[in-house]
Write a protein that holds these residues in place. Structure first.
Motif, PDB file in Angstrom:
ATOM      1  N   UNK A 147      15.777  11.325 -25.932  1.00  0.00           N
ATOM      2  CA  UNK A 147      15.192  12.383 -26.763  1.00  0.00           C
ATOM      3  C   UNK A 147      15.579  11.755 -28.028  1.00  0.00           C
ATOM      4  N   UNK A 148      16.745  11.137 -28.141  1.00  0.00           N
ATOM      5  CA  UNK A 148      17.142  10.569 -29.643  1.00  0.00           C
ATOM      6  C   UNK A 148      16.212   9.529 -29.430  1.00  0.00           C
ATOM      7  N   UNK A 149      15.739   8.739 -28.784  1.00  0.00           N
ATOM      8  CA  UNK A 149      15.002   7.866 -29.049  1.00  0.00           C
ATOM      9  C   UNK A 149      13.793   8.591 -30.116  1.00  0.00           C
ATOM     10  N   UNK A 150      12.583   9.277 -28.842  1.00  0.00           N
ATOM     11  CA  UNK A 150      11.522   9.827 -28.961  1.00  0.00           C
ATOM     12  C   UNK A 150      11.542  10.430 -30.431  1.00  0.00           C
ATOM     13  N   UNK A 151      13.258  11.466 -31.096  1.00  0.00           N
ATOM     14  CA  UNK A 151      13.038  11.279 -32.653  1.00  0.00           C
ATOM     15  C   UNK A 151      13.414  10.876 -33.136  1.00  0.00           C
ATOM     16  N   UNK A 152      13.772   9.274 -33.105  1.00  0.00           N
ATOM     17  CA  UNK A 152      13.458   8.313 -34.072  1.00  0.00           C
ATOM     18  C   UNK A 152      12.143   7.574 -34.074  1.00  0.00           C
ATOM     19  N   UNK A 153      10.829   8.026 -33.040  1.00  0.00           N
ATOM     20  CA  UNK A 153      10.018   7.625 -33.918  1.00  0.00           C
ATOM     21  C   UNK A 153       9.363   9.253 -34.163  1.00  0.00           C
ATOM     22  N   UNK A 154      10.038  10.167 -35.089  1.00  0.00           N
ATOM     23  CA  UNK A 154       9.624  11.607 -34.960  1.00  0.00           C
ATOM     24  C   UNK A 154       8.151  12.030 -34.084  1.00  0.00           C
ATOM     25  N   UNK A 155       9.308  12.243 -32.584  1.00  0.00           N
ATOM     26  CA  UNK A 155       8.442  12.494 -31.558  1.00  0.00           C
ATOM     27  C   UNK A 155       8.907  13.472 -31.474  1.00  0.00           C
ATOM     28  N   UNK A 156       8.407  15.351 -30.978  1.00  0.00           N
ATOM     29  CA  UNK A 156       9.537  16.144 -31.043  1.00  0.00           C
ATOM     30  C   UNK A 156       8.606  17.222 -30.653  1.00  0.00           C
ATOM     31  N   UNK A 157       7.511  16.703 -29.592  1.00  0.00           N
ATOM     32  CA  UNK A 157       6.594  17.408 -29.169  1.00  0.00           C
ATOM     33  C   UNK A 157       5.955  17.273 -27.564  1.00  0.00           C
ATOM     34  N   UNK A 172      11.142  23.497 -23.503  1.00  0.00           N
ATOM     35  CA  UNK A 172       9.126  23.896 -22.696  1.00  0.00           C
ATOM     36  C   UNK A 172       8.194  22.570 -22.828  1.00  0.00           C
ATOM     37  N   UNK A 173       8.725  21.965 -24.652  1.00  0.00           N
ATOM     38  CA  UNK A 173       8.172  21.020 -24.665  1.00  0.00           C
ATOM     39  C   UNK A 173       8.498  19.525 -23.908  1.00  0.00           C
ATOM     40  N   UNK A 174       9.322  18.952 -24.271  1.00  0.00           N
ATOM     41  CA  UNK A 174      10.517  17.539 -24.030  1.00  0.00           C
ATOM     42  C   UNK A 174      10.932  17.867 -22.727  1.00  0.00           C
ATOM     43  N   UNK A 175      11.473  18.401 -22.883  1.00  0.00           N
ATOM     44  CA  UNK A 175      12.376  18.048 -20.889  1.00  0.00           C
ATOM     45  C   UNK A 175      11.624  18.115 -20.359  1.00  0.00           C
ATOM     46  N   UNK A 176      10.878  19.295 -20.116  1.00  0.00           N
ATOM     47  CA  UNK A 176       9.736  19.859 -19.199  1.00  0.00           C
ATOM     48  C   UNK A 176       8.288  18.749 -18.712  1.00  0.00           C
ATOM     49  N   UNK A 177       8.453  18.046 -19.565  1.00  0.00           N
ATOM     50  CA  UNK A 177       7.308  17.063 -19.698  1.00  0.00           C
ATOM     51  C   UNK A 177       7.814  15.706 -19.498  1.00  0.00           C
ATOM     52  N   UNK A 178       9.456  15.255 -19.673  1.00  0.00           N
ATOM     53  CA  UNK A 178       9.640  14.103 -19.302  1.00  0.00           C
ATOM     54  C   UNK A 178       9.877  14.259 -18.034  1.00  0.00           C
ATOM     55  N   UNK A 179      10.591  15.225 -17.167  1.00  0.00           N
ATOM     56  CA  UNK A 179      10.793  15.327 -16.169  1.00  0.00           C
ATOM     57  C   UNK A 179       9.555  15.188 -14.842  1.00  0.00           C
ATOM     58  N   UNK A 180       8.139  15.514 -15.802  1.00  0.00           N
ATOM     59  CA  UNK A 180       7.608  15.291 -15.318  1.00  0.00           C
ATOM     60  C   UNK A 180       6.809  14.674 -14.856  1.00  0.00           C
ATOM     61  N   UNK A 181       6.743  13.854 -16.213  1.00  0.00           N
ATOM     62  CA  UNK A 181       6.130  12.472 -16.437  1.00  0.00           C
ATOM     63  C   UNK A 181       6.339  10.963 -16.136  1.00  0.00           C
ATOM     64  N   UNK A 182       7.988  10.715 -16.588  1.00  0.00           N
ATOM     65  CA  UNK A 182       8.630   9.935 -15.769  1.00  0.00           C
ATOM     66  C   UNK A 182       9.659  10.115 -14.566  1.00  0.00           C
ATOM     67  N   UNK A 183       9.565   8.820 -14.414  1.00  0.00           N
ATOM     68  CA  UNK A 183      10.595   8.264 -12.345  1.00  0.00           C
ATOM     69  C   UNK A 183      12.032   7.942 -12.901  1.00  0.00           C
ATOM     70  N   UNK A 184      12.691   7.345 -14.097  1.00  0.00           N
ATOM     71  CA  UNK A 184      13.683   6.949 -13.977  1.00  0.00           C
ATOM     72  C   UNK A 184      14.721   7.318 -15.829  1.00  0.00           C
ATOM     73  N   UNK A 185      13.590   8.625 -15.723  1.00  0.00           N
ATOM     74  CA  UNK A 185      14.724   9.387 -17.329  1.00  0.00           C
ATOM     75  C   UNK A 185      15.320  10.236 -15.884  1.00  0.00           C
ATOM     76  N   UNK A 186      16.245  10.381 -15.755  1.00  0.00           N
ATOM     77  CA  UNK A 186      16.669  11.651 -14.624  1.00  0.00           C
ATOM     78  C   UNK A 186      17.336  12.670 -14.111  1.00  0.00           C
ATOM     79  N   UNK A 206      20.589  14.328 -17.101  1.00  0.00           N
ATOM     80  CA  UNK A 206      20.926  14.640 -18.910  1.00  0.00           C
ATOM     81  C   UNK A 206      21.673  13.681 -19.615  1.00  0.00           C
ATOM     82  N   UNK A 207      22.046  12.829 -19.512  1.00  0.00           N
ATOM     83  CA  UNK A 207      22.026  11.474 -20.004  1.00  0.00           C
ATOM     84  C   UNK A 207      21.386  10.676 -20.581  1.00  0.00           C
ATOM     85  N   UNK A 208      20.398  10.600 -19.425  1.00  0.00           N
ATOM     86  CA  UNK A 208      18.939   9.338 -19.448  1.00  0.00           C
ATOM     87  C   UNK A 208      18.160  10.731 -20.450  1.00  0.00           C
ATOM     88  N   UNK A 209      17.998  12.282 -20.223  1.00  0.00           N
ATOM     89  CA  UNK A 209      17.125  12.924 -21.110  1.00  0.00           C
ATOM     90  C   UNK A 209      17.466  12.814 -22.669  1.00  0.00           C
TER      91      UNK A 209
END
Length: 96
Positions: A40-50, A17-31, A33-36
């Motif tokens: 998510x791993x990159x975001x986690x490395x920046x302590x982004x989890x919401x 509900x938080x990350x996957x949905x908003x990533x799909x809404x806000x990005x064009x190049x992350x399309x 399962x592997x991209x997402x």
């Protein structure tokens, strides 16, 4: 679609509900399962989890190699910064 559905359901509700949905809404190049998953791993490395943290941190999405992306980001950032100190400093430096 069943594969994507199973993959989506395998994520926690918070990630769905938080990350996957908003990533799909806000990005064009992350399309897919592997991209997402990679994003998510990159975001986690920046302590982004919401979604809130992501939206506060996300500026833009660029396509290309590192040099092209960095150049476009700096141009966009400077356009927003107008006359602030970072823009003046960047003007004093060569692009290299």
């Amino acid at each position: 679609m069943a594969d994507m559905s199973n993959w989506y359901q395998s994520k926690s509700l918070i990630v769905q509900e938080d990350l996957v949905d908003i990533i799909c809404k806000k990005t064009c190049f992350v399309v897919d399962q592997q991209d997402i998953d990679g994003f998510l791993v990159i975001l986690a490395s920046y302590d982004i989890s919401t979604a809130k943290q992501f939206l506060e941190s996300f500026f833009a999405e660029y396509e290309g190699d590192e040099g092209v992306v960095l150049e476009q980001f700096v141009k966009d950032w400077c356009a927003l910064a107008k006359v602030c100190l970072p823009r003046k400093l960047l003007k004093q430096r060569s692009p290299e």
